[in-house]
Design a protein around this motif. Structure first.
Motif, short mmCIF file in Angstrom:
data_model
loop_
_atom_site.label_atom_id
_atom_site.label_comp_id
_atom_site.label_asym_id
_atom_site.label_seq_id
_atom_site.Cartn_x
_atom_site.Cartn_y
_atom_site.Cartn_z
N SER A 151 0.85 -1.19 0.00
CA SER A 151 0.00 0.00 0.00
C SER A 151 0.89 1.24 0.00
CB SER A 151 -0.92 0.01 1.23
OG SER A 151 -0.16 -0.04 2.41
N ILE A 152 0.35 2.31 -0.48
CA ILE A 152 1.10 3.57 -0.55
C ILE A 152 1.22 4.16 0.85
CG2 ILE A 152 1.05 5.92 -1.46
CD1 ILE A 152 -0.47 4.79 -3.88
N CYS A 153 2.41 4.68 1.15
CA CYS A 153 2.63 5.31 2.46
C CYS A 153 1.71 6.52 2.62
CB CYS A 153 4.08 5.78 2.58
SG CYS A 153 5.28 4.47 2.79
N SER A 154 1.27 6.71 3.83
CA SER A 154 0.48 7.91 4.13
C SER A 154 1.38 9.13 3.99
CB SER A 154 -0.06 7.85 5.55
OG SER A 154 -0.88 6.71 5.72
N LEU A 155 0.79 10.26 3.70
CA LEU A 155 1.55 11.51 3.61
C LEU A 155 2.19 11.80 4.95
CD1 LEU A 155 2.13 13.57 1.41
CD2 LEU A 155 0.21 14.92 2.24
N GLY A 156 3.47 12.15 4.92
CA GLY A 156 4.22 12.36 6.16
C GLY A 156 5.03 11.15 6.55
N PHE A 157 4.92 10.08 5.75
CA PHE A 157 5.69 8.87 5.98
C PHE A 157 6.37 8.48 4.67
CE2 PHE A 157 2.66 8.95 9.34
CZ PHE A 157 3.25 8.29 10.41
N TYR A 158 7.38 7.61 4.77
CA TYR A 158 8.10 7.20 3.56
C TYR A 158 8.77 5.85 3.79
CZ TYR A 158 12.59 8.12 5.79
OH TYR A 158 13.68 8.07 6.62
N THR A 159 9.17 5.21 2.71
CA THR A 159 10.04 4.03 2.77
C THR A 159 11.13 4.24 1.74
OG1 THR A 159 8.65 2.84 1.18
CG2 THR A 159 8.24 2.41 3.50
N SER A 160 12.36 4.00 2.14
CA SER A 160 13.49 4.22 1.23
C SER A 160 13.97 2.92 0.60
CB SER A 160 14.65 4.88 1.99
OG SER A 160 15.01 4.11 3.11
N SER A 161 13.35 1.81 0.97
CA SER A 161 13.71 0.52 0.34
C SER A 161 12.44 -0.33 0.20
CB SER A 161 14.77 -0.20 1.18
OG SER A 161 14.31 -0.41 2.49
N ARG A 162 12.53 -1.39 -0.57
CA ARG A 162 11.38 -2.25 -0.83
C ARG A 162 11.09 -3.19 0.34
NH1 ARG A 162 10.11 -2.71 -6.43
NH2 ARG A 162 11.52 -1.49 -7.71
N ALA A 163 9.92 -3.76 0.31
CA ALA A 163 9.50 -4.80 1.26
C ALA A 163 9.59 -4.37 2.72
CB ALA A 163 10.32 -6.07 1.02
N GLN A 164 9.17 -3.17 2.99
CA GLN A 164 9.14 -2.68 4.37
C GLN A 164 7.75 -2.92 4.94
OE1 GLN A 164 11.86 -1.30 6.08
NE2 GLN A 164 12.87 -2.13 4.26
N HIS A 218 6.47 7.92 -2.41
CA HIS A 218 6.84 8.40 -1.07
C HIS A 218 8.08 7.65 -0.58
CE1 HIS A 218 3.39 10.99 -0.60
NE2 HIS A 218 2.60 10.02 -1.03
N ASP A 219 9.19 7.86 -1.32
CA ASP A 219 10.44 7.18 -0.97
C ASP A 219 11.41 8.09 -0.22
OD1 ASP A 219 10.94 8.86 -3.05
OD2 ASP A 219 12.01 7.40 -4.28
N SER A 220 10.97 9.32 0.06
CA SER A 220 11.78 10.27 0.82
C SER A 220 10.84 11.37 1.31
CB SER A 220 12.90 10.86 -0.05
OG SER A 220 12.34 11.60 -1.13
N CYS A 221 11.40 12.30 2.03
CA CYS A 221 10.62 13.46 2.51
C CYS A 221 11.27 14.73 1.98
CB CYS A 221 10.61 13.50 4.04
SG CYS A 221 9.91 12.01 4.80
N ASP A 222 10.52 15.79 1.88
CA ASP A 222 11.06 17.09 1.46
C ASP A 222 11.56 17.85 2.68
OD1 ASP A 222 10.50 16.64 -1.20
OD2 ASP A 222 8.65 17.81 -1.22
#
Length: 199
Positions: free
Chosen positions: A3-16, A42-46
């Motif tokens: 599922s897509i990360c909620s806004l304000g969250f991120y994953t920088s690698s797969r299978a998290q 959402h693989d990083s934050c601004d």
């Protein structure tokens, strides 16, 4: 399923198993910005931009996660946070140096946005947010530059000059014909004695 990360969250690698919260000083990635159009994930934050700082995690937007540096302060770095970048005195963002001030409230990104105390005035205060911190050189003195940061930078009027004003001046007034002043740092010139003249 993923599922897509909620806004304000991120994953920088797969299978998290779950997303990580954007740290303080950052906020949810704005996928509508041109720089993110080629990677709308959402693989990083601004980072909070220069002139701003963050004090909460998992912020969804710049407006919610980033606050402007206080008046009299600036930040030349992105991603500044209360968690990582607090000064020894508990403040956030860098101070306008003495001799300068800033009344800006929009978040200054560089020290050149700090304004100099005008000629004839000085300030020993750091992080000043008002011209009131710029104190006038006393009568009999002047300063012909800007940004003086201590009273000793005010110069004495030379012999043959005076400065009666106490509002801070960049110059001294030459004694008018028929008057003189043999001492430095005086507020007025003296009248020549009868049957004498000034040279």
């Amino acid at each position: 399923t993923c599922s897509i990360c909620s806004l304000g969250f991120y994953t920088s690698s797969r299978a998290q198993p779950e997303g990580q919260a954007c740290p303080a000083g950052y906020h949810g990635k704005n996928l509508t910005l041109d720089r993110h159009l080629d990677r709308p994930e959402h693989d990083s934050c601004d980072a909070c931009p220069r002139g701003f700082f963050g004090d909460v995690e998992s912020s969804t937007t710049l407006a919610l996660g980033c606050k402007a540096c206080a008046s009299g302060r600036f930040s030349t770095h992105e991603g500044v946070s209360t968690e990582k970048n607090t000064n020894n005195d508990g403040t956030i963002c860098d101070a306008c140096p003495s001799g300068k001030y800033s009344d800006e409230t929009t978040g200054m990104a560089k020290d050149s946005a700090c304004k100099f105390c005008q000629a004839g005035r000085y300030s020993s205060v750091e992080a000043s947010n008002t011209t009131d911190s710029c104190i006038a050189c006393v009568a009999g003195h002047y300063y012909d530059g800007v940004g003086a940061n201590k009273e000793s930078m005010c110069k004495e009027c030379e012999q043959g000059q005076a400065q009666p004003g106490s509002l801070g001046y960049a110059y001294c007034l030459s004694c008018t014909p028929g008057t003189y002043q043999h001492e430095k740092g005086k507020v007025s010139c003296q009248e020549c004695l009868q049957n004498t003249k000034s040279e």
